[in-house]
Structures are given as structure tokens and as C-alpha cells.
Design an enzyme around this catalytic site. Structure first.
Site, PDB file in Angstrom:
ATOM      1  N   CYS A   1     -10.853   9.028 -23.864  1.00 56.05           N
ATOM      2  CA  CYS A   1     -10.887   9.043 -22.403  1.00 56.05           C
ATOM      3  C   CYS A   1     -10.267   7.796 -21.788  1.00 56.05           C
ATOM      4  O   CYS A   1     -10.223   7.648 -20.581  1.00 56.05           O
ATOM      5  CB  CYS A   1     -12.306   9.230 -21.885  1.00 56.05           C
ATOM      6  SG  CYS A   1     -13.403   7.908 -22.404  1.00 56.05           S
TER       7      CYS A   1
ATOM      8  N   HIS B   1       0.827  -1.209   0.000  1.00 59.40           N
ATOM      9  CA  HIS B   1       0.000   0.000   0.000  1.00 59.40           C
ATOM     10  C   HIS B   1       0.854   1.249   0.000  1.00 59.40           C
ATOM     11  O   HIS B   1       0.459   2.285  -0.537  1.00 59.40           O
ATOM     12  CB  HIS B   1      -0.964  -0.037   1.184  1.00 59.40           C
ATOM     13  CG  HIS B   1      -2.119  -0.953   0.931  1.00 59.40           C
ATOM     14  ND1 HIS B   1      -2.859  -1.537   1.916  1.00 59.40           N
ATOM     15  CD2 HIS B   1      -2.646  -1.380  -0.241  1.00 59.40           C
ATOM     16  CE1 HIS B   1      -3.807  -2.291   1.367  1.00 59.40           C
ATOM     17  NE2 HIS B   1      -3.691  -2.212   0.067  1.00 59.40           N
TER      18      HIS B   1
HETATM   19  C1  PEP Z   1     -12.054   2.536 -21.607  1.00 60.17           C
HETATM   20  O1  PEP Z   1     -12.498   1.409 -21.863  1.00 60.17           O
HETATM   21  O2  PEP Z   1     -11.043   3.028 -22.173  1.00 60.17           O
HETATM   22  C2  PEP Z   1     -12.727   3.375 -20.602  1.00 60.17           C
HETATM   23  C3  PEP Z   1     -12.379   4.629 -20.419  1.00 60.17           C
HETATM   24  O3  PEP Z   1     -13.683   2.767 -19.843  1.00 60.17           O
HETATM   25  P1  PEP Z   1     -13.349   1.831 -18.561  1.00 60.17           P
HETATM   26  O4  PEP Z   1     -11.866   1.839 -18.374  1.00 60.17           O
HETATM   27  O5  PEP Z   1     -14.112   2.410 -17.433  1.00 60.17           O
HETATM   28  O6  PEP Z   1     -13.866   0.505 -19.023  1.00 60.17           O
END
Ligand code: PEP
Ligand code: MG
Length: 844
Positions: A763, A457
């Protein structure tokens, strides 16, 4: 009627369970029954029924009668270790058998030689049964009646249970049931009234005891039997099985893929020029030059005898409560890593086994401090004895909690952290998570510990704080005096004390360049982001909780490009209602102060199952009812969430984003729901976008475009589905790189298909990688949503290249043959950009 006569399944000497030299059976943790010391190697069905559990090691078998009585016949003790050697199964799970049918045969000699004992417990699992007419202390022959089992408590006693349930699953937990997943299991168990037991191999633990579960020594792929008895036994077993089978986000990262031993290395190497070089294991990357400062723990002396059981018990309870309150307060803010670690620590304080062991010692006359230290020490010793470095690291967590409670009992405030000067490198034999949390992160330049492991941790916290850390550096750190100059090169896995002039100069210039870049990035983090030639790129942050919004904005985030709403839905027994959801989303919108907020609808199913969302069993959940598919299967859930989003008030855009889209039809169905939600909420329909996470969506973004307002590429899933590599498989972690040209070509297709939609975003993890940012922009991406801590660096990377340079880099990246080659190209381009430009807007 619920009455069954149990026929002896084996010929041999029948004995009371108390004589079995294993607490699991003698203390009836699995249930009541009897034991038979076999004289023949054959197990026969004790009644008509169905085979419910037959592990691959064939050392045990469970059978359930039509009246739901379940009996476990466990041949010998510690026979699981034989891995099937000497055993033959004559039935399979699910087979219907008649009393007297042959179930197993085993070689008496082999098992007698290699197992701890041949004695075979025969137990009625679960509660709520009355056992009578028990035959013991005599020789019995297979088929002879030895027990009568009937439903209900003995006459005159209170009813104890209304049901029982059992299920054996194969554990997918990469690192076993260590503190954090064990705390989550205990949390779900606490929401049920049934008494739940987990059994792995020969070990058993209560599901309400994280410590007990950690001591199971469970490993990835092990069979785990969940048994519950009580009013909601079925639901409890189902919820726990779902939770554990989800993998509980125990994803392999690079640091986790290859666990390193926590044993310290041999010690330092002395150089001719006076250098003292320690080798260790990188726990958090980076290079710093600074002054050594030691952190040493003071010894806490405790008195064995107490001042009376009542006094000591009250003192113990009060200390546990104060420390729990302190942890709770600490867990209410800060990064998600810190919160989950503190929550796991808090779970130790209410662990029934730990607390009752301490109270038992208090009742025997020990002081509260002595009792608590004994209970923690015994459990830590057990965890260390499992031979699993990760469990040994969890023992360190336990020692942290032990110390905090002892200090509280002694009336001492938590020890004041050492005063750090700017750029100090902390040296310690080992560091406790609570000590690291107490340090001034702004001054701390690096950490080096003699012991510890890369998945501890402390390592996770250091990485979240952006502090380079080297662990397992071995004996000899004491030879470095406070104030000595040290070079901590975590990437190069070494600490050099009293560096030579040459080492110092080279390290300082590398560290200075790194520092300068990071400082410049931080200083400019508040400015809007443009490429070197002025093309606007929006840099947002990914958020997972309301508490993160304000910090993200302070770190330069220009909005939230992905709000993972799962945080609201996981680890509870009922879904959050519209009001609760709206309040949370509103808090995040408020924290963003009018900046865009993109709310992803619930990405449930697959690796994120919800106890209250009935889902059929799936052999391959990553390809099953996950993301928008589960939302459309439960439209009421999606509609409630959409209504909550529609009701958020903000001066900026609040948008809805759909996960795991694979077809236009899914978007149309979701849009119909969104229109309805907006009507219900009396608001305008918010912007609607989709995540590009499937190759299907990437290749048909042009077809999706008329239905949507924006896209955002989820490179984590897109990479997994493009490369056909499970994102949770530690063996594939090194190859699972979103910069693979195949993934980049799909992103290029998606960006082309998106045209001039409001956002063409990314993202997934690539958006947090400074090497990837220029390539993504070159492919046509105009919005990057990164981890909050990476926003400043991503902005800096974007600013360093012109759009033309990004496009040229992207074109080259699409043509090379591997992710490594792409990384090489990107690193060269960024290095070139960092040497001073003579002409603005240099040609590509
Ligand atoms: C992804 O799949 O890149 C994403 C942003 O979603 P998660 O990581 O929450 O599946
Ligand atoms: Mg995803």
C-alpha cells in the site's frame, strides 16, 4: 511575591521603548520594557534566574526569574544578520545565573558598523505584569535598578492574563510557513485562549494571522520563538511546537526538491520552419497536442472613495462572508489537494491583520474595494520582497482572493471560465487556482503559463487533475493566436507553437500512444484485474477521507487497501469519540458498497504528533513512539478506535491493520485489545493485519504469520528504514526509490513469509507506480492499494504481463545493482508487452 527589580543589563542611555525604530518593540508586540543605547559592549544578568533562550547568533538572550518573569535583552536591531559576528556568549541555555553575571560581550564597533542600530530593547515578555519605577532619558550604569516588575495588573484594571510561556524551536518546515501550514497553525492557535506570537529573526507575527506568519520569511532550520500569554499559554505553546516540529507533511517530492525560480525565461526561440518554441518548467508531467486558447483576466477598476464608513464596512464584511461560503462549499468535495488549497485561501478571508488593515482604510474613508485591494497589495508586496520564490507564489494566492472579493463587491458573479473545446491547451500570463478549479477538467488538455512556479497551488492542482502543465515559459505567449496548433511537452519542458510537420508527427504518435493507453486503462478500470495469463490480482485504493470512497470505486478500485485514519485525529484538541469515528468509517464502508475496507489504526507520533497525546520529547521521532507503539502506549485510544471499527456494518470484510509493527509481541498485545473491542461491540473479531514497514517485520513475516490474517507492505517507510534515508529530506529525495534492490529483497522475504495469508499486499507508493506493479507481483504480491487516480493504470500494467513474465522480471530486478537499473528493466518489459503478442502466454 512575584516582584523583581530589574537591574540595567548594559551601561548606556536609557530610553522609552517608543524610541526604538522597530515596530516589534515600539508597539510592544513582544512586551513592555525600556531600551538602552549602549556605551559599553557587555550584557549582564538583570536579576537572578535561568537562561532560557540564547540563539546561535548570540545577538539576544532571555532570562527567567524564579517567579517566572522573563526578560529578553535584544542587542541592537537586525543583529541576527551578523550571524554571531562580534558577539561572545559567556553562558548557555539552561545556565543559572546571578544578578550582575556577565552574559554576553560584543564588539561595539563591529556591531555599530554592521547592524541597523545599537539600541537594545529590554522587554518583559508576555502579559500580566505591572511595570513601575521605570528609569529612562538618562545615562544608566549596568547593575543600577531601572525597573520594578510585579505580577498582576495595575490597580483598578481588569485581570489580563494567568500565564505565559515561551519556547524556541528549530523549524523543520521545508518550505517555511507558507499558506497551508500557516493556516493550520492559525487553526490550532484559534483553539486556545492565549495570545500567541511567533518570532523569527527580527520579524514577529501573531499566530492567528496566516499572512503575518508567511511574512516571517521562515526557512528550513531557522529558529522560531513561540510566546504565549493567557490562561492556556503553556498548552498553546506546546501544541504549536508539536505541530510545527511535525513538519506538517511538508514532504519533499521530486517537484519540491529543487525549487525553481518563478521568473519567466527569456522568451521563445523561432525556428526556420516557423516553429515558436518556449522553454519552461514542468509543473505536471505529460505530452499533448492541442489548440491554443488564451485566458485573460479583465481589469477590475475600483473607486477610492466610499459611501460612508458604516456602509463600506458592512459591504466588505458581507463580501468576505460570501466568498468564504463559496470556498467552503468548494472545499467540501474533490481531491485532498483541492480541499487543502481552498482551506488555505479561506484562511486569508479571516486573517486578522489583513481584515483589520482593510477596515482601517475603510474607517479612513476609503471604499471597501479600495481598502481590500490596498491591504492585499501591501501583504502580497511584502511576501514578494522576501526573496523566496515559494512566498512569491503564495502572493499569487492572495491576489486570487483579492480578485474574488473585488468581484463580489462589484456585484459580479465569478467570471465565467472560457468555453473549452476538447483537447484545448490553455495559455495564460498566470493562472489563479480559482480559475483552474472553474475550468472543465474533462476538456482541458494542458496548461502553459508565462509566469508561476512548479510548487504553486496551480501546479499542485494540475497534477491532481492529471493535466500536463508548463510554467515560467516567459514573455511572448501573446504571439500565439487562439486556435493555433501547439505541442505541450511538459516532460520535455517545452511548448512548441505551429510545430513543423516532423515535430507534429512525432509528438502526435507519442501523445496518441499515451492517450490510448490511458483511455484503454480507464475503459477497463471497472473490470476485475488479472495478469495476462489469468492470475487474480486485487487492485484497491488508498483513502484518507469519506468523500473519496465513491470516486475511487468509480475509478475502478476493488476496495480500500489502506484507510489512513489520521484525517480524523489531526488538527483538533481532543480525540474523536467512538461515535464520530464509527460514523466516518461507516460512510466509507457505504461508499465501497461491500468491497473490502482495511482500516489502519492511528499512525500517530513521529512525524504526526497529536496535541492531546502526551509524548516525551524525542531526538529522533522517526525511530520513536510512532505507529502501533503510540497506540499501545495509549491503549484507551486504540481500544476506542477498534470498537468503532468493530461496529461498522458492511456486506464485505472490514479489517484492522496495525502500522509500524516490529515484533510479534506488539501484534499479540494489539490482538488482545481487538478481542476486547469485539466483545464490547458484540461483534465477531475482524480480520487483523500488519503493515510491513520495518526491515524487522519484513524479515520475520513468517513469525508474524500465525498471529495475523494479512500483510500490506508500506514501501514509503520500508524504503526510509532500509536505506536509512529520511523520507522528508529533500536532499535525499532522488535516491529514495522503493525499487532499490535492497527494498525489493525485503519485500520478497515478506511475501515468502506471508505464505497464503488472505492478502499479501502493498500500500506504499510503489503500488501506484506502473513500473513497479509487475515486479511486486513477481515477488508474490497479490493485492496492490494505489492512489485512487492511479488505479486504472495499475490495473492496465498488471494485465499487460503474464505471471511468468512478472516472476522473471522480479528475479532480474533482485540481481541488479540499483533502482535505476530496475526501472530500466521494468520499462523494457512493459514496452515489450505493448508490442502485439503473437502467441498468448509468451514464454518468460
Ligand atoms: C507507507 O509507509 O508506505 C505507508 C503506506 O504509510 P504512510 O505513508 O502513511 O506512512
Ligand atoms: Mg508508513
Amino acid at each position: 511575591m512575584g516582584v523583581v527589580t530589574l537591574l540595567a543589563p548594559i551601561t548606556g542611555w536609557a530610553a522609552p521603548l517608543d524610541e526604538v525604530p522597530d515596530k516589534v518593540f515600539s508597539e510592544r508586540m513582544l512586551g513592555d520594557g525600556l531600551a538602552i543605547d549602549p556605551t559599553e559592549g557587555e550584557v549582564r544578568a538583570p536579576f537572578d534566574g535561568v537562561i532560557t533562550v540564547l540563539p546561535s547568533s548570540r545577538h539576544a538572550v532571555s532570562i527567567r526569574s524564579d517567579t517566572d518573569i522573563e526578560v529578553l535583552i535584544h542587542v541592537g536591531l537586525e543583529t541576527v544578520a551578523l550571524a554571531g559576528r562580534g558577539f561572545v556568549a559567556h553562558v548557555a541555555e539552561g545556565d543559572r545565573v546571578k544578578a550582575g553575571d556577565r552574559l554576553l560581550t560584543f564588539d561595539l564597533e563591529t556591531v555599530a558598523r554592521d547592524a541597523a542600530s545599537l539600541i537594545t530593547p529590554v522587554v518583559v515578555t508576555g502579559e500580566g505584569w505591572t511595570l513601575s519605577e521605570r528609569v529612562t532619558n538618562r545615562l544608566v550604569t549596568a547593575g543600577q535598578p531601572v525597573l520594578r516588575i510585579e505580577r498582576g495588573p495595575p490597580a483598578g484594571s481588569e485581570a489580563t492574563s494567568e500565564g505565559s510561556a515561551n519556547r524556541t524551536i528549530r523549524s523543520p518546515l521545508l518550505h517555511g510557513l507558507h499558506a497551508r501550514p500557516a493556516a493550520r497553525v492559525a487553526g490550532v492557535a484559534a483553539a486556545h485562549r492565549a495570545r500567541i506570537t511567533l518570532m523569527a529573526g527580527q520579524r514577529t507575527a501573531s499566530a492567528s494571522s496566516p499572512v503575518g506568519m508567511m511574512a516571517l520569511g521562515l526557512r528550513d532550520g531557522d529558529n522560531l520563538t513561540l510566546s504565549a500569554s493567557g490562561p492556556d499559554a503553556e498548552a498553546a505553546v506546546a501544541a504549536l511546537a508539536e505541530l510545527i516540529l511535525s513538519g506538517m507533511d511538508e514532504k519533499a517530492g521530486p517537484a519540491q526538491a529543487a525549487p525553481s525560480p518563478t521568473v519567466a525565461s527569456a522568451g521563445p526561440v523561432e525556428g526556420d520552419d516557423g516553429e515558436l518554441v518556449f522553454s519552461g518548467v514542468c509543473a505536471a508531467p505529460g505530452l499533448v497536442v492541442g489548440k491554443a486558447v488564451h485566458l485573460r483576466l479583465s481589469e477590475i477598476v475600483v473607486c477610492e472613495t466610499g459611501q460612508g464608513a458604516a456602509h463600506e464596512a458592512a459591504a466588505l464584511d458581507a463580501a468576505l462572508e460570501v466568498v468564504a461560503g463559496r470556498l467552503e462549499a468548494g472545499a467540501s468535495g474533490g481531491p485532498v489537494e483541492r480541499r487543502s488549497i481552498l482551506a488555505a485561501h479561506a484562511a486569508f478571508l479571516t486573517d486578522p491583520e489583513l481584515v483589520s488593515a482593510a477596515h482601517q482604510a475603510v474607517a479612513e474613508g476609503r471604499s471597501a474595494a479600495f481598502a481590500w485591494r490596498s491591504a492585499c497589495g501591501a501583504t502580497a508586496g511584502l511576501l514578494r520582497s522576501l526573496g523566496d520564490p515559494r512566498m512569491a507564489e503564495r502572493a499569487d494566492d492572495l491576489m486570487d482572493i483579492e480578485r474574488q472579493v473585488l468581484l463580489q463587491l462589484a456585484g459580479d458573479a465569478p467570471a465565467a471560465p472560457p468555453a473549452l473545446g476538447p483537447g484545448d491547451v490553455l495559455l495564460a500570463d498566470d493562472l489563479l487556482p480559482s480559475q483552474l478549479i472553474a475550468l472543465d477538467g474533462a476538456r482541458l488538455a494542458g496548461i502553459c503559463t508565462a509566469r508561476g512556479g512548479p510548487t504553486s497551488h496551480v501546479a499542485i492542482l494540475a497534477a491532481a487533475m492529471g493535466v500536463p502543465a508548463l510554467v515560467a515559459a516567459g514573455e511572448g505567449l501573446d504571439r500565439i493566436a487562439n486556435g493555433t496548433l501547439v505541442v505541450l511537452d511538459a516532460d520535455g519542458r517545452r511548448l512548441t507553437a505551429s510545430p513543423s510537420a516532423q515535430t507534429l508527427a512525432a509528438s502526435e504518435s507519442r501523445a496518441a500512444a499515451d492517450r490510448r493507453r490511458k483511455a484503454e486503462a480507464r475503459a477497463a478500470s471497472g473490470e476485475s484485474c488479472r495478469t495476462a495469463d489469468g492470475a487474480r490480482i486485487e487492485v484497491f485504493a488508498n483513502l484518507g477521507a469519506a468523500s473519496e470512497a465513491a470516486d475511487a470505486v468509480a475509478g475502478g478500485a476493488e476496495g480500500c487497501g489502506l484507510l489512513r485514519t489520521e484525517f480524523l485525529f489531526l488538527d483538533r484538541q481532543t480525540p474523536p469519540d467512538e461515535g464520530e469515528q464509527r460514523a466516518q468509517y461507516q460512510a466509507i464502508a457505504d461508499g465501497l458498497e461491500g468491497r473490502p475496507l482495511i482500516v489502519r489504526t492511528l499512525d500517530a507520533g513521529g512525524d504526526k504528533p497529536l496535541p492531546y497525546l502526551p509524548m516525551p520529547h524525542e531526538d529522533n521521532p522517526a525511530l520513536g513512539l510512532r505507529g502501533v507503539r503510540s497506540g499501545l502506549l495509549h491503549p484507551e485510544l486504540l481500544l476506542t478506535q477498534m470498537r468503532a471499527i468493530c461496529r461498522v456494518r458492511s456486506s464485505g470484510p472490514v479489517a484492522v491493520m496495525l502500522p509500524m509493527i516490529a515484533s510479534v509481541a506488539e501484534v499479540r498485545q494489539a490482538r488482545a485489545l481487538l478481542d476486547r473491542a469485539a466483545t464490547d461491540a458484540g461483534s465477531a473479531t475482524p480480520l487483523l493485519g500488519v503493515m510491513i514497514e520495518t526491515p524487522a517485520a519484513a524479515m520475520t513475516t513468517d513469525l508474524l504469520r500465525p498471529e495475523i490474517d494479512f500483510i500490506s507492505v508500506g514501501t514509503n517507510d520500508l524504503t526510509q528504514y532500509t536505506l536509512a534515508m529520511d523520507r522528508q529530506n529533500p536532499h535525499l529525495a532522488a535516491q529514495l526509490d522503493g525499487l532499490h534492490p535492497a527494498v525489493l529483497r525485503l519485500i520478497a522475504a515478506a511475501a515468502a513469509g506471508a505464505g497464503d495469508l488472505r492478502w499479501t499486499g502493498v500500500c506504499g507508493g510503489l503500488a501506484s507506480d506502473p513500473l513497479a506493479a509487475p515486479i511486486l507481483i513477481g515477488l508474490g504480491v497479490t493485492e496492490l492499494s494505489a492512489a485512487p487516480a492511479m488505479v486504472a493504470e495499475i490495473k492496465a500494467a498488471v494485465r499487460s504481463l503474464t505471471l511468468g513474465e512478472c516472476r522473471a522480471l522480479a528475479a532480474s530486478a533482485l540481481a541488479v545493482e540499483s533502482a535505476d537499473a530496475v526501472r530500466q528493466l521494468a520499462a523494457e518489459a512493459l514496452d515489450r508487452s505493448r508490442t502485439p503478442r503473437h502467441t498468448a502466454g509468451a514464454p518468460a
